[in-house]
Design a protein around this motif. Structure first.
Motif, PDB file in Angstrom:
ATOM      1  N   THR A 398      12.552  47.219  81.883  1.00 38.65           N
ATOM      2  CA  THR A 398      13.168  47.735  83.106  1.00 38.65           C
ATOM      3  C   THR A 398      14.281  46.807  83.592  1.00 38.65           C
ATOM      4  OG1 THR A 398      11.430  46.624  84.366  1.00 38.65           O
ATOM      5  CG2 THR A 398      11.096  48.953  83.849  1.00 38.65           C
ATOM      6  N   LEU A 399      14.241  45.535  83.197  1.00 38.97           N
ATOM      7  CA  LEU A 399      15.244  44.569  83.629  1.00 38.97           C
ATOM      8  C   LEU A 399      16.016  44.045  82.422  1.00 38.97           C
ATOM      9  CD1 LEU A 399      13.114  42.466  86.134  1.00 38.97           C
ATOM     10  CD2 LEU A 399      14.886  44.128  86.720  1.00 38.97           C
ATOM     11  N   PRO A 400      17.341  44.091  82.453  1.00 37.06           N
ATOM     12  CA  PRO A 400      18.130  43.518  81.357  1.00 37.06           C
ATOM     13  C   PRO A 400      18.056  41.996  81.397  1.00 37.06           C
ATOM     14  CG  PRO A 400      19.585  44.213  83.105  1.00 37.06           C
ATOM     15  CD  PRO A 400      18.206  44.667  83.502  1.00 37.06           C
ATOM     16  N   LEU A 401      18.101  41.376  80.243  1.00 41.13           N
ATOM     17  CA  LEU A 401      18.076  39.919  80.193  1.00 41.13           C
ATOM     18  C   LEU A 401      19.413  39.354  80.636  1.00 41.13           C
ATOM     19  CD1 LEU A 401      16.251  38.919  76.888  1.00 41.13           C
ATOM     20  CD2 LEU A 401      15.450  38.666  79.212  1.00 41.13           C
ATOM     21  N   THR A 402      19.362  38.367  81.507  1.00 42.48           N
ATOM     22  CA  THR A 402      20.584  37.692  81.942  1.00 42.48           C
ATOM     23  C   THR A 402      20.733  36.329  81.283  1.00 42.48           C
ATOM     24  OG1 THR A 402      19.400  36.826  83.860  1.00 42.48           O
ATOM     25  CG2 THR A 402      20.645  38.874  84.160  1.00 42.48           C
ATOM     26  N   SER A 403      19.641  35.823  80.728  1.00 47.55           N
ATOM     27  CA  SER A 403      19.667  34.571  79.965  1.00 47.55           C
ATOM     28  C   SER A 403      18.432  34.536  79.082  1.00 47.55           C
ATOM     29  CB  SER A 403      19.703  33.346  80.882  1.00 47.55           C
ATOM     30  OG  SER A 403      18.487  33.229  81.602  1.00 47.55           O
ATOM     31  N   LEU A 404      18.439  33.628  78.133  1.00 48.44           N
ATOM     32  CA  LEU A 404      17.343  33.540  77.178  1.00 48.44           C
ATOM     33  C   LEU A 404      17.009  32.080  76.930  1.00 48.44           C
ATOM     34  CD1 LEU A 404      15.566  35.231  75.142  1.00 48.44           C
ATOM     35  CD2 LEU A 404      17.369  34.812  73.460  1.00 48.44           C
ATOM     36  N   ARG A 405      15.728  31.734  77.020  1.00 43.97           N
ATOM     37  CA  ARG A 405      15.284  30.386  76.685  1.00 43.97           C
ATOM     38  C   ARG A 405      14.953  30.339  75.192  1.00 43.97           C
ATOM     39  NH1 ARG A 405      11.925  28.234  82.048  1.00 43.97           N
ATOM     40  NH2 ARG A 405      13.607  28.748  83.503  1.00 43.97           N
ATOM     41  N   VAL A 406      15.319  29.250  74.538  1.00 46.70           N
ATOM     42  CA  VAL A 406      15.157  29.159  73.088  1.00 46.70           C
ATOM     43  C   VAL A 406      14.377  27.902  72.724  1.00 46.70           C
ATOM     44  CG1 VAL A 406      17.256  30.473  72.601  1.00 46.70           C
ATOM     45  CG2 VAL A 406      17.389  27.981  72.837  1.00 46.70           C
ATOM     46  N   ASP A 407      13.700  27.975  71.582  1.00 44.34           N
ATOM     47  CA  ASP A 407      12.959  26.825  71.088  1.00 44.34           C
ATOM     48  C   ASP A 407      12.731  26.990  69.592  1.00 44.34           C
ATOM     49  OD1 ASP A 407      10.509  28.477  70.770  1.00 44.34           O
ATOM     50  OD2 ASP A 407      10.411  28.406  72.947  1.00 44.34           O
ATOM     51  N   GLY A 408      11.865  26.163  69.024  1.00 43.61           N
ATOM     52  CA  GLY A 408      11.624  26.187  67.581  1.00 43.61           C
ATOM     53  C   GLY A 408      12.541  25.219  66.861  1.00 43.61           C
ATOM     54  N   GLY A 409      12.187  24.903  65.620  1.00 42.95           N
ATOM     55  CA  GLY A 409      12.918  23.888  64.852  1.00 42.95           C
ATOM     56  C   GLY A 409      14.413  24.117  64.768  1.00 42.95           C
ATOM     57  N   ALA A 410      14.816  25.380  64.514  1.00 42.10           N
ATOM     58  CA  ALA A 410      16.238  25.667  64.321  1.00 42.10           C
ATOM     59  C   ALA A 410      17.024  25.649  65.625  1.00 42.10           C
ATOM     60  CB  ALA A 410      16.415  27.009  63.616  1.00 42.10           C
ATOM     61  N   SER A 411      16.350  25.554  66.773  1.00 42.29           N
ATOM     62  CA  SER A 411      17.076  25.502  68.051  1.00 42.29           C
ATOM     63  C   SER A 411      17.798  24.163  68.221  1.00 42.29           C
ATOM     64  CB  SER A 411      16.133  25.757  69.229  1.00 42.29           C
ATOM     65  OG  SER A 411      15.220  24.690  69.386  1.00 42.29           O
ATOM     66  N   ALA A 412      17.537  23.221  67.333  1.00 41.56           N
ATOM     67  CA  ALA A 412      18.286  21.961  67.345  1.00 41.56           C
ATOM     68  C   ALA A 412      19.690  22.150  66.780  1.00 41.56           C
ATOM     69  CB  ALA A 412      17.537  20.897  66.534  1.00 41.56           C
ATOM     70  N   ASN A 413      19.925  23.296  66.125  1.00 37.43           N
ATOM     71  CA  ASN A 413      21.202  23.578  65.477  1.00 37.43           C
ATOM     72  C   ASN A 413      22.189  24.144  66.506  1.00 37.43           C
ATOM     73  OD1 ASN A 413      23.281  24.996  63.921  1.00 37.43           O
ATOM     74  ND2 ASN A 413      21.966  24.635  62.146  1.00 37.43           N
ATOM     75  N   ASN A 414      23.153  23.336  66.910  1.00 33.64           N
ATOM     76  CA  ASN A 414      24.097  23.751  67.946  1.00 33.64           C
ATOM     77  C   ASN A 414      24.988  24.905  67.489  1.00 33.64           C
ATOM     78  OD1 ASN A 414      23.216  21.847  69.840  1.00 33.64           O
ATOM     79  ND2 ASN A 414      24.558  20.277  69.011  1.00 33.64           N
ATOM     80  N   PHE A 415      25.353  24.905  66.191  1.00 30.04           N
ATOM     81  CA  PHE A 415      26.166  26.019  65.692  1.00 30.04           C
ATOM     82  C   PHE A 415      25.418  27.336  65.859  1.00 30.04           C
ATOM     83  CE2 PHE A 415      26.705  29.109  62.312  1.00 30.04           C
ATOM     84  CZ  PHE A 415      28.042  29.464  62.506  1.00 30.04           C
ATOM     85  N   LEU A 416      24.151  27.347  65.468  1.00 30.18           N
ATOM     86  CA  LEU A 416      23.352  28.568  65.566  1.00 30.18           C
ATOM     87  C   LEU A 416      23.281  29.062  67.012  1.00 30.18           C
ATOM     88  CD1 LEU A 416      21.308  30.724  64.628  1.00 30.18           C
ATOM     89  CD2 LEU A 416      19.511  28.990  64.879  1.00 30.18           C
ATOM     90  N   LEU A 417      22.992  28.169  67.947  1.00 29.57           N
ATOM     91  CA  LEU A 417      22.816  28.595  69.334  1.00 29.57           C
ATOM     92  C   LEU A 417      24.122  29.080  69.955  1.00 29.57           C
ATOM     93  CD1 LEU A 417      20.176  26.174  70.872  1.00 29.57           C
ATOM     94  CD2 LEU A 417      19.876  28.229  69.492  1.00 29.57           C
ATOM     95  N   GLN A 418      25.239  28.443  69.600  1.00 32.06           N
ATOM     96  CA  GLN A 418      26.517  28.928  70.120  1.00 32.06           C
ATOM     97  C   GLN A 418      26.836  30.317  69.556  1.00 32.06           C
ATOM     98  OE1 GLN A 418      28.580  27.630  72.612  1.00 32.06           O
ATOM     99  NE2 GLN A 418      29.290  29.739  72.385  1.00 32.06           N
ATOM    100  N   PHE A 419      26.609  30.497  68.253  1.00 29.70           N
ATOM    101  CA  PHE A 419      26.849  31.805  67.646  1.00 29.70           C
ATOM    102  C   PHE A 419      25.897  32.855  68.227  1.00 29.70           C
ATOM    103  CE2 PHE A 419      26.531  35.044  64.294  1.00 29.70           C
ATOM    104  CZ  PHE A 419      27.882  35.320  64.081  1.00 29.70           C
ATOM    105  N   GLN A 420      24.657  32.434  68.496  1.00 28.50           N
ATOM    106  CA  GLN A 420      23.679  33.354  69.095  1.00 28.50           C
ATOM    107  C   GLN A 420      24.136  33.793  70.480  1.00 28.50           C
ATOM    108  OE1 GLN A 420      19.983  34.427  67.902  1.00 28.50           O
ATOM    109  NE2 GLN A 420      21.389  35.835  68.864  1.00 28.50           N
TER     110      GLN A 420
END
Length: 499
Positions: A398-420
């Protein structure tokens, strides 16, 4: 008051132990990989005895490294890979065969048969799940059918079933406690998420003897006590949750509409739906997030089968990188993927496709493509798959996401998170403590023994390490997503053509 909490984090590729101070500081952390067994194409197994040995080994080592005494540990929490099935002898505590892992697709044809009988709507209504090899029930049925004498022994009460949390609890307590928490139970396809009981109709459908099943206990509460000789002191096992629900809890996503994405072996996007079990669509699932006392919290979930595992494949299967950190450096050496798309459907595709017959592929190859382009395409595939899940989830929520919290091993990858962030077109928040899965188990245990007074206390303590903001133009985003959709279509139902 004891100020330390011990978390056992039993994952798909490694067993870990983290000891936290009550303020969230990591005191010690030890990790050990264990064997991945692939008997046939699409089959994945683990040696449950090796899991127990590695989990105990890292726990003892973590205590030694920490420099604290076991008497200073207030409680022990467990978080685990979900859906993986272990069947063991009640008397000896020994497994009767290898554990069948959540990734294993051996029961795909059996699931097809159940769907052909028109059973999916009933299964979905009771359990919140789709009929798929991913979940525990068909794996358990396979073991009872294929291990000699297993069905009869189970009916006599000689065999016990459990997911990995149950297996560890049984071993830690010396066989005194056979239990599971609702977050794990809700992933078996045998548990009614509305009555919060094992579902008699599902047990009949899969012909599972009820005497095999663990007792369902709240996620935060004392399950039992470890044998004194294991750690030098008997510790209360006071918090248990499946890894993805534990990560949501560890991210302090306690409000309705809060969401997180975990980049682990698989990718898992979960949204808190409060005390309401949302009727899922678009290939999504409804599960129990956690239970504290009589309060049950539900989640809406989309699952990506292969996420961080694609980086492991680049390293171990193709030899393109020496370690996971190298993937970020290589990806940033090129300005784009040169039109290459890697669809990592090694064991089929999860949400929103749920195609057990999909297989991996690399599209768009030319002579100009280098290993840097392929590595970049692999990282981008993690973001594309997350986009597919989030798109489906926003149609249901019912509510659109306005932000997303991330974690897990690959969340250390800055390229991945910026592209995400670019592909989703929303901000991403990475917490100061990325070990949210283990922290979730630790805090569930801490709440049970009084280390923490309330969830509100945990919310106040949550801190972000970095925020990633979208920078991509809309036209560029749509072009990239269009290419991804074409690539996925070429891999759907691929293995079906072999029959």
């Amino acid at each position: 008051m004891s100020n330390y909490l011990l978390a056992l984090d039993q994952g798909t590729t490694s067993s870990r132990c983290i000891i936290f101070h009550r303020d969230g500081t990591i005191v010690s952390k030890v990790q050990r990989e264990f064997s991945q067994i692939f008997p046939r194409e699409g089959w994945v197994e683990h040696d449950a005895t090796e899991i127990w040995a590695t989990q105990m080994g890292v726990a003892v080592e973590a205590i030694l490294q920490s420099g604290i005494d076991a008497s200073e540990i207030a409680a022990l929490g467990i978080t685990n890979q979900r859906e993986t099935v272990v069947v063991w002898e009640k008397e000896s505590g020994k497994p009767i065969c290898n554990a069948i892992v959540w990734q294993c697709r051996r029961t795909a044809e059996y699931c097809d048969g159940l769907k052909a009988e028109g059973l999916e709507s009933e299964v979905r209504a009771r359990t919140g799940l789709l009929i798929d090899p991913y979940f525990s029930a068909t794996k358990l049925r396979w073991i009872l059918d294929h291990v000699e004498g297993a069905q009869k022994r189970a009916e006599k009460g000689e065999l016990l079933f459990g997911t990995i949390d149950s297996w560890l609890i049984y071993q830690l307590t010396g066989g005194k406690v056979h239990a599971i928490d609702p977050s794990n139970a809700s992933r078996t396809m045998l548990f009614n998420i509305h009555t919060m009981q094992w579902d008699e109709e599902m047990l009949r459908l899969f012909n599972i003897p009820a005497c095999m099943l663990p007792k369902v206990l709240p996620s935060s509460g004392v399950f039992g006590y470890t044998l004194p000789h294991l750690f030098g002191k008997s510790l209360p096992i006071a918090g248990v949750a499946g890894d993805q629900q534990a990560a949501l809890f560890g991210q302090s996503c306690f409000a309705v509409g809060d969401a997180k994405n975990t980049y682990g072996t698989g990718g898992f996007l979960l949204m808190n739906t409060g005390d309401r079990a949302v009727t899922p669509g678009q290939g999504l699932l409804t599960s129990v997030g956690w239970q504290i006392g009589n309060e049950v919290n539900y989640v809406l979930e989309g699952s990506v089968f292969v996420c961080g595992a694609v980086i492991q494949w680049l390293r171990d299967g193709l030899g393109l990188i020496k370690n996971a950190a190298e993937s970020e450096k290589l990806a940033m050496k090129v300005s784009d993927s040169a039109g290459v798309y890697l669809v990592p459907a090694f064991v089929g595709l999860g949400a929103p496709y749920w195609d057990a017959y999909a297989r991996g592929g690399i599209q768009g190859l030319t002579r100009g493509v280098t290993k840097a382009h392929i590595v970049r395409a692999a990282l981008e595939s993690m973001a594309y798959q997350t986009h597919d899940v989030l798109t489906a989830m926003q149609k249901e929520a019912t509510l659109p996401l306005t932000s997303l919290r991330v974690d897990g091993g690959a969340s250390a990858n800055n390229f991945l998170l910026q592209f995400q962030s670019d592909i989703l077109n929303i901000p991403l928040l990475r917490p100061a403590c990325v070990e949210t899965t283990a922290w979730g188990a630790a805090t569930l245990a801490g709440l049970a023994v009084g280390t923490f007074e309330s969830k509100e206390e945990l919310t106040r303590e949550w801190r972000a390490d970095r925020e990633f903001l979208p920078q991509m133009e809309d036209a560029a985003r749509e072009k990239l997503l269009g290419g991804w959709r074409r690539a996925v279509q070429r891999n759907l139902r691929w293995a079906e053509s072999e029959e």
